[in-house]
Every structure is written in structure tokens, then in C-alpha cells.
Design a protein around this motif. Structure first.
Motif, PDB file in Angstrom:
ATOM      1  N   LEU A  21       0.824  -1.209   0.000  1.00 35.76           N
ATOM      2  CA  LEU A  21       0.000   0.000   0.000  1.00 35.76           C
ATOM      3  C   LEU A  21       0.859   1.260   0.000  1.00 35.76           C
ATOM      4  O   LEU A  21       0.566   2.235  -0.701  1.00 35.76           O
ATOM      5  N   LEU A  22       1.940   1.244   0.785  1.00 37.44           N
ATOM      6  CA  LEU A  22       2.860   2.388   0.791  1.00 37.44           C
ATOM      7  C   LEU A  22       3.515   2.567  -0.584  1.00 37.44           C
ATOM      8  O   LEU A  22       3.671   3.693  -1.068  1.00 37.44           O
ATOM      9  N   TYR A  23       3.895   1.440  -1.203  1.00 36.61           N
ATOM     10  CA  TYR A  23       4.522   1.502  -2.527  1.00 36.61           C
ATOM     11  C   TYR A  23       3.566   2.126  -3.537  1.00 36.61           C
ATOM     12  O   TYR A  23       3.933   3.020  -4.304  1.00 36.61           O
ATOM     13  N   TYR A  24       2.317   1.654  -3.548  1.00 34.07           N
ATOM     14  CA  TYR A  24       1.331   2.206  -4.465  1.00 34.07           C
ATOM     15  C   TYR A  24       1.084   3.684  -4.176  1.00 34.07           C
ATOM     16  O   TYR A  24       1.016   4.511  -5.088  1.00 34.07           O
ATOM     17  N   GLY A  25       0.927   3.994  -2.889  1.00 35.62           N
ATOM     18  CA  GLY A  25       0.626   5.374  -2.520  1.00 35.62           C
ATOM     19  C   GLY A  25       1.717   6.341  -2.930  1.00 35.62           C
ATOM     20  O   GLY A  25       1.445   7.392  -3.541  1.00 35.62           O
ATOM     21  N   PHE A  26       2.970   6.005  -2.614  1.00 36.57           N
ATOM     22  CA  PHE A  26       4.066   6.897  -2.958  1.00 36.57           C
ATOM     23  C   PHE A  26       4.306   6.959  -4.464  1.00 36.57           C
ATOM     24  O   PHE A  26       4.579   8.028  -5.019  1.00 36.57           O
ATOM     25  N   SER A  27       4.231   5.818  -5.146  1.00 41.15           N
ATOM     26  CA  SER A  27       4.499   5.785  -6.579  1.00 41.15           C
ATOM     27  C   SER A  27       3.453   6.570  -7.365  1.00 41.15           C
ATOM     28  O   SER A  27       3.793   7.329  -8.276  1.00 41.15           O
ATOM     29  N   ILE A  28       2.192   6.368  -7.014  1.00 42.76           N
ATOM     30  CA  ILE A  28       1.131   7.113  -7.697  1.00 42.76           C
ATOM     31  C   ILE A  28       1.145   8.577  -7.268  1.00 42.76           C
ATOM     32  O   ILE A  28       1.018   9.492  -8.085  1.00 42.76           O
ATOM     33  N   GLY A  29       1.341   8.797  -5.967  1.00 45.45           N
ATOM     34  CA  GLY A  29       1.311  10.161  -5.449  1.00 45.45           C
ATOM     35  C   GLY A  29       2.403  11.045  -6.023  1.00 45.45           C
ATOM     36  O   GLY A  29       2.175  12.216  -6.319  1.00 45.45           O
ATOM     37  N   ILE A  30       3.611  10.484  -6.217  1.00 43.87           N
ATOM     38  CA  ILE A  30       4.717  11.311  -6.706  1.00 43.87           C
ATOM     39  C   ILE A  30       4.460  11.783  -8.124  1.00 43.87           C
ATOM     40  O   ILE A  30       4.852  12.900  -8.508  1.00 43.87           O
ATOM     41  N   THR A  31       3.774  10.958  -8.935  1.00 51.51           N
ATOM     42  CA  THR A  31       3.464  11.365 -10.308  1.00 51.51           C
ATOM     43  C   THR A  31       2.498  12.536 -10.320  1.00 51.51           C
ATOM     44  O   THR A  31       2.719  13.548 -11.002  1.00 51.51           O
ATOM     45  N   PHE A  32       1.422  12.419  -9.563  1.00 54.09           N
ATOM     46  CA  PHE A  32       0.427  13.494  -9.529  1.00 54.09           C
ATOM     47  C   PHE A  32       0.979  14.725  -8.804  1.00 54.09           C
ATOM     48  O   PHE A  32       0.646  15.854  -9.155  1.00 54.09           O
TER      49      PHE A  32
END
Length: 296
Positions: A21-32
């Protein structure tokens, strides 16, 4: 035995879930976040400079803490090695990040995500040039699938921006140079920076995480930012992902084959190790024979 193995698997899954969940959150969040930041503060190269300075400071702190904890000096490169070996990788890394940030001024998140996926093409290209990969028909198929998928994704796109697309493509090209040079640098034992390369870096089950991550980014971009994707764009995305998945499968198979060959060579030169491997294989076969009736 089967129940114990199942419980251990559930335990590992429970521990891994927060990390995923942290991986998804940070990876998606950094793009946006980068897209939002470039709109609010349109100075991509300055942002890149601050980003790299922060990484430099954190890396120095991590090295100092590791040295204090272990009591041993960390590996250090001479200025000659820094300029001749590390500088090309560092320069390509900084340009990759800088051009990627710059492209957000012009392209949508969906176009950025899709075009950035083409970096694997350039990684393959430079791996072939530097003799890290062998030319195979399957690799040519990977190239055709990814390139064809990228063409389908950008063809007649209503939100296509040529300037931004060129910036992302250049960033992907530099990314190919970056990762190839980094791998070469990490494998130089005389520099004191060896990195163990194994199938763990190219595990097939991680490909599912990569694909679902890209799908999440594209879905959120269409829902939150109003990116418009046609059926042809989605088909191109699927074709590109099929090429990437084929590359990951080939890489995993190749890594396993190399590891088996290495173990065989070591066993041939060491009779004790060969005997141990045979006993291990025999024990696994007996265990499978015992578990099979229980499963039925």
C-alpha cells in the motif's frame, strides 16, 4: 506441514500488505504531485537541483550512520574514478529527472506514464551495445510490441503535445543510459561497489505490481485530471504492457538459468557441494510424495 506452510504464507502476506500500500501510494502520489508542482511552480530544473541536493544530503547522512554502526569505513571512489565512471551515470540520472519534470509542463499524466514506459526499449538497446544482453528473436518481439503500443497510444491523441512528448522520450532515452551505466558501475568489483545481481531484481510476480500501478495511474488521470483516452489508446497501452511482461518473463527465465548453471559449475568443482545438492533434491522429492496423498 501444508497447514504450517499456509499459515506462514498468510503471515508474510499480512506483513507485506502495508508495504504494498505504501509503494502504491508513494508511486502514484509522486506522479500526480510532480504534475501539480510543475503547474504551481514552473521551474523544473530548479526543482530537480533541489531534489538532487536533498538526496545527496540524505545519502551522506546514511553513510555516516552506517560507518558509526559498523565501525568500518565505507567504500570511496577516487576523483579519477568519479569523473570517469560515476559521472556519466550521475549526469544521465540528473538529465532524466530534469527532462521528466520539464515535460509535465506540456503533457498529461497518462501520456507521460505511457511514454516513460518506453525506457525499457532504451535499456535493452544499451544492454545490447554494452554486451549485457545477447541478441535474440524474443527481444526483437519485445521491441516491436512496446514500440507498436506506444505508437497506438499516441496516434491521433486529442491531448498530444509534440514538445512534451519529445521531452519525455529524451528522458526515457537517458533513463536507458542511466540504468545501464549504473549496472556496469555496480558490477565493478575493483571499485568496491559490487551489487549482487539475481532474479530478485527481475521477479515475474513483481510485473503484476508494475502493470496494476500503471493502470491505476491512467485510471486516476482520466477521473481526476480529465485525461481523454480513446479505445485505440487503451489497446496501445495493452500491447505495450504485453511487451514489457514478455521482457520480464525472459529476464526471470534467463536469471534462473544462469543461477542453475553457476550452481552446477560449483558442484562440479566441489564434490561435497554436489552431494549436498543431490541430497536436497532427493529430500524435496520425498516431501512432495508425502504431501500428495494429503492434498487428495
Amino acid at each position: 506441514m501444508a497447514a504450517g506452510a499456509g499459515g506462514a504464507a498468510l503471515g508474510r502476506a499480512a506483513l507485506a500488505a502495508p508495504l504494498v500500500l505504501l509503494y502504491y501510494g508513494f508511486s502514484i502520489g509522486i506522479t500526480f504531485y510532480n504534475k501539480w508542482l510543475m503547474k504551481s511552480f514552473p521551474f523544473p530544473l530548479l526543482v530537480t537541483l533541489l531534489h538532487l541536493l536533498l538526496i545527496f544530503g540524505l545519502s551522506a547522512l546514511a553513510r555516516a550512520l552506517a560507518r558509526c554502526r559498523s565501525g568500518r569505513p565505507r567504500a570511496a571512489l577516487s576523483w579519477a574514478d568519479c569523473l570517469r565512471r560515476a559521472a556519466p551515470a550521475a549526469l544521465s540520472t540528473s538529465l532524466d529527472i530534469g527532462l521528466s519534470n520539464w515535460s509535465f509542463l506540456y503533457v498529461t499524466v497518462s501520456l507521460y506514464t505511457m511514454t516513460k514506459s518506453s525506457a525499457i526499449l532504451f535499456i535493452l538497446l544499451f544492454s545490447l551495445l554494452f554486451k549485457l544482453e545477447e541478441v535474440r528473436v524474443a527481444l526483437l518481439l519485445v521491441v516491436l510490441l512496446i514500440a507498436g503500443g506506444l505508437f497506438m497510444f499516441t496516434y491521433k491523441s486529442t491531448q498530444f503535445n509534440a514538445q512534451g512528448f519529445v521531452l519525455v522520450l529524451c528522458a526515457s532515452f537517458l533513463g536507458g543510459i542511466r540504468w545501464t551505466l549504473t549496472q556496469i558501475l555496480m558490477q565493478k568489483a575493483e571499485l568496491g561497489l559490487p551489487l549482487s545481481i539475481s532474479e530478485k531484481l527481475f521477479r515475474f510476480h513483481e510485473a503484476g505490481m508494475l502493470f496494476s500501478l500503471e493502470i491505476c495511474i491512467l485510471f486516476l488521470a482520466t477521473r481526476l485530471l480529465g485525461d481523454r483516452l480513446s479505445l485505440l489508446n487503451w489497446l496501445g497501452f495493452a500491447v505495450c504492457l504485453s511487451g514489457i511482461s514478455l521482457h520480464v518473463i525472459l529476464k526471470a527465465m534467463n536469471s534462473k538459468g544462469e543461477e542453475a548453471l553457476k550452481l552446477h559449475k560449483e558442484a562440479s568443482s566441489n564434490p561435497d557441494l554436489e552431494l549436498l545438492l543431490r541430497q536436497t533434491e532427493h529430500g524435496e522429492e520425498e516431501e512432495e510424495d508425502v504431501e500428495t496423498p494429503q492434498q487428495h
